[in-house]
Design an enzyme around this catalytic site. Sequence first.
Site, short mmCIF file in Angstrom:
data_model
loop_
_atom_site.label_atom_id
_atom_site.label_comp_id
_atom_site.label_asym_id
_atom_site.label_seq_id
_atom_site.Cartn_x
_atom_site.Cartn_y
_atom_site.Cartn_z
N HIS A 105 22.47 -2.35 -0.77
CA HIS A 105 23.04 -3.07 0.36
C HIS A 105 22.26 -2.67 1.61
O HIS A 105 22.18 -1.48 1.94
CB HIS A 105 24.51 -2.71 0.58
CG HIS A 105 25.42 -3.08 -0.54
ND1 HIS A 105 26.33 -4.11 -0.46
CD2 HIS A 105 25.58 -2.54 -1.78
CE1 HIS A 105 27.01 -4.19 -1.59
NE2 HIS A 105 26.58 -3.25 -2.41
N HIS A 117 23.77 1.15 -4.43
CA HIS A 117 25.05 1.10 -5.14
C HIS A 117 24.81 1.19 -6.64
O HIS A 117 24.41 0.21 -7.28
CB HIS A 117 25.80 -0.18 -4.78
CG HIS A 117 27.22 -0.17 -5.24
ND1 HIS A 117 28.11 -1.17 -4.95
CD2 HIS A 117 27.92 0.74 -5.95
CE1 HIS A 117 29.29 -0.89 -5.47
NE2 HIS A 117 29.18 0.27 -6.09
N GLY A 119 30.51 -15.50 10.42
CA GLY A 119 31.56 -16.19 11.15
C GLY A 119 32.36 -17.12 10.26
O GLY A 119 33.59 -17.08 10.22
N ASP A 142 22.61 -16.90 4.31
CA ASP A 142 22.94 -17.83 3.23
C ASP A 142 24.34 -18.40 3.37
O ASP A 142 24.63 -19.46 2.80
CB ASP A 142 22.84 -17.12 1.88
CG ASP A 142 21.41 -16.74 1.51
OD1 ASP A 142 20.48 -17.17 2.22
OD2 ASP A 142 21.23 -16.01 0.52
N TYR A 171 32.57 -10.07 -2.70
CA TYR A 171 32.52 -8.87 -1.87
C TYR A 171 33.22 -9.07 -0.53
O TYR A 171 33.26 -10.18 0.01
CB TYR A 171 31.06 -8.48 -1.59
CG TYR A 171 30.63 -7.20 -2.26
CD1 TYR A 171 29.92 -7.22 -3.45
CD2 TYR A 171 30.95 -5.95 -1.71
CE1 TYR A 171 29.52 -6.05 -4.07
CE2 TYR A 171 30.54 -4.78 -2.32
CZ TYR A 171 29.83 -4.83 -3.51
OH TYR A 171 29.44 -3.67 -4.11
N GLU A 172 33.77 -7.97 -0.01
CA GLU A 172 34.28 -7.92 1.36
C GLU A 172 33.46 -6.92 2.17
O GLU A 172 33.09 -5.85 1.65
CB GLU A 172 35.75 -7.49 1.41
CG GLU A 172 36.74 -8.61 1.42
CD GLU A 172 36.93 -9.24 0.04
OE1 GLU A 172 37.46 -10.36 -0.04
OE2 GLU A 172 36.54 -8.61 -0.95
N TYR A 173 33.22 -7.26 3.43
CA TYR A 173 32.60 -6.34 4.37
C TYR A 173 33.52 -6.23 5.60
O TYR A 173 33.87 -7.24 6.21
CB TYR A 173 31.21 -6.82 4.78
CG TYR A 173 30.23 -6.80 3.64
CD1 TYR A 173 29.61 -5.61 3.25
CD2 TYR A 173 29.95 -7.95 2.92
CE1 TYR A 173 28.73 -5.58 2.18
CE2 TYR A 173 29.06 -7.93 1.85
CZ TYR A 173 28.45 -6.74 1.49
OH TYR A 173 27.59 -6.71 0.43
N PHE A 194 21.76 -12.91 0.87
CA PHE A 194 21.62 -12.73 2.32
C PHE A 194 22.89 -13.32 2.94
O PHE A 194 22.94 -14.49 3.30
CB PHE A 194 20.38 -13.45 2.84
CG PHE A 194 19.08 -12.80 2.46
CD1 PHE A 194 18.36 -12.05 3.38
CD2 PHE A 194 18.58 -12.93 1.18
CE1 PHE A 194 17.15 -11.46 3.02
CE2 PHE A 194 17.38 -12.34 0.81
CZ PHE A 194 16.66 -11.60 1.73
N ASP A 195 23.93 -12.48 3.02
CA ASP A 195 25.26 -13.02 3.28
C ASP A 195 25.39 -13.67 4.65
O ASP A 195 26.23 -14.56 4.83
CB ASP A 195 26.31 -11.91 3.12
CG ASP A 195 26.51 -11.53 1.65
OD1 ASP A 195 26.12 -12.34 0.79
OD2 ASP A 195 27.04 -10.44 1.37
#
Length: 714
Positions: free
Chosen positions: A471, A630, A339, A335, A416-418, A331-332
Amino acid sequence: MTASAPNGINGSAALSHPLGPLNGDEIVQSSTLVKGAWPEGVDLHFRVITLREPAKAELVPYLTAERAGEATPSIDRRAFVVYYFRGTDNLHEAIVNLTTKVVERNVKLGPFTHPNSDGEEIVAVEKALLAHPDVQAEIAKLKLPKGTVVVADPWIYGSDGLKDGKFFDDKRVMQCFLYMRDPNNSSEPDSCHYAFPLPISPVIDPATLELVRIDILPTGHDEKVAPLKPWQSVPPNEYIPEAQPSLRTDLKPLHVVQPEGASFTVTPFSEMGKLIRWQKWDFKVGFNQREGMVLYDVHYDSRPLFYRLSLSDMCIPYADPRSPYHRKAAFDLGDAGAGIMANNLALGCDCLGSIYYISGVLADGNGQPLPMPNVICVHEQDAGILWKHTNYRTNRAVAVRNRELVLQTILTVSNYEYILAFIFNTAGDLTYEARATGILSTSPVDLALSKTPHPFGTVVHPGVLAAFHQHFFSLRIDPMVDGHGNTLVYDEAHPLPTDLALNPHGVGYALTSTPILTSGGFDTAPAHNRTFKITNPSVLNPVNASPVGYKIMVPPMQPILAGPTSFHYKRAEFADRAVYATKYRDGELYAGGLYTNQSRGGQGVRSWAGRGDGLEGGDAVVWVQFGINHVPRVEDFPVMPMEMLRVMLRPVNFFEKNPAGDVPESGQGANKSVLVGGDGKGVAVEGLEKGVEGVTLGGEGGRLKECCGGHGGI
């Protein structure tokens, strides 16, 4: 007003606003007041110090008066603070009134409630586990090459509801996955260690840095765990440019140039908040630890549209059912935080053209200001044709380019990048875009099984498995379309029955409209073209008397595949339905609940919608879910080409005609395009000499015009 220092740290005479993000002085004031509530010498580890937004009942009159140029009512500024007693699981939550300098609430939270992690803790966990003799002893069994550098990825420990000798999730712990750098180039800090996963996974207590246990990972096609054996050599798989055999040399520079500057303006509405105006749009931009970028008070041509917009939550549940992989569910936002994980964006890299950067300031573990430079880039971009028509009788073509304003932020959460963006255009559309890239989270698989299909993932490199995973994103929309009191409805298209009088040829279909009067979860039903709309029943379109509204264009999404009894499902309260509608309540901002770390469900949007609140009379909050399943490809490794998803909010019966009709026509005089090759005369039209009423098709000499219109242009 005296200008503040960069990032709002140690500024003076700051411009204040109820929605302005906390500045550095307010962060220090908050932590100081909380520390003062405890005996001297108590060591506190702060996890969150952020703005506690005012109640909607207070804020709406303030924003209305502000826009009317009238005196605004007084609203106290408050901070929301979450902290530990350092080295313990003693977790507290506080509310600090910065106006009165009083700690209004300071409570100890109960069991099974854990906050986000932070960089300080992650670094400490990595260092502690790699130095632990038991972990070193297990690594030694692999007989890695001399000089090998082992790398650890600490993961939030996903609950599974079990506690015995093998499982342990009532306390906050971290599951750590081990990798190593290319043993032939171990001094390269950017080596892609995900190409070298190791079958050892320590579990660490991050509060005490004690080793809880060491899990040995299954490396076959089932749950069986084999004794550790010497590592077998595999080649590296690097993504950094200097590691490539060669780089392309035929890509020529592509410049985005605005010779007269950008068309938007940015002014402060508070010391750390920005007011942006562009092409009839105006809105406030905030930034916080959890959501990152937040939009407030969004208007178009002075008409209100949205009270608050933000990415509310994310969840990435993994599908490998073998222990300990069954706990992998990131839960990016809850968690970690969009920001605190935001990138420092750079010119010519993350955004192209004429760029304005917005910086932020957050809190570190000691309750001190943490500068976050260049976390949002603001720029314009061309997005192709917005509208066009050619009158074949005169061959006059009128085309308007789709100019967009982009507010983009990028977060890195471990592998990972978002890339997340709000995108506005000149036709009143507002889009939320999410792009996923970065590196797959990998696990070891027996080298002999590399070319055998795996039941739970894709082998992307010899000895490297990338598990299937989903995702999920949740966009929170708090609307005020032409004012508050909005209603959520959905339209569907259904075929009309064949009728000898009305529908004798069976081609007719009709629309049905269903207002959503009770909170709940809803699906998209593409077979019926179900379209959700936010409408204002008290404001009717003057052309057709329909309620003005904005429709929500949601991409297709496969709901969470984990079963209803699983903790993946219980925790990801937003991942099972495309749309949730809830009645507004202050503080209900995050679809997965306030605390997602080792959460157990029951605290998020599914639970709120389950209250069955009446939505008549307006004040519904709309939660829009979108995502991808994914199934990794070899092409996703060692770094994944981005995959993009978009949710569009589009006016429907909101205007009296196309609102972009007044956008200047596209023309060569302004755009200055350059012809590459060809004869410069367009394309001949063969065999067409006469058209309707004697008009020659194709223009002069039977050739198409080189430019449409050319009157002004963008």
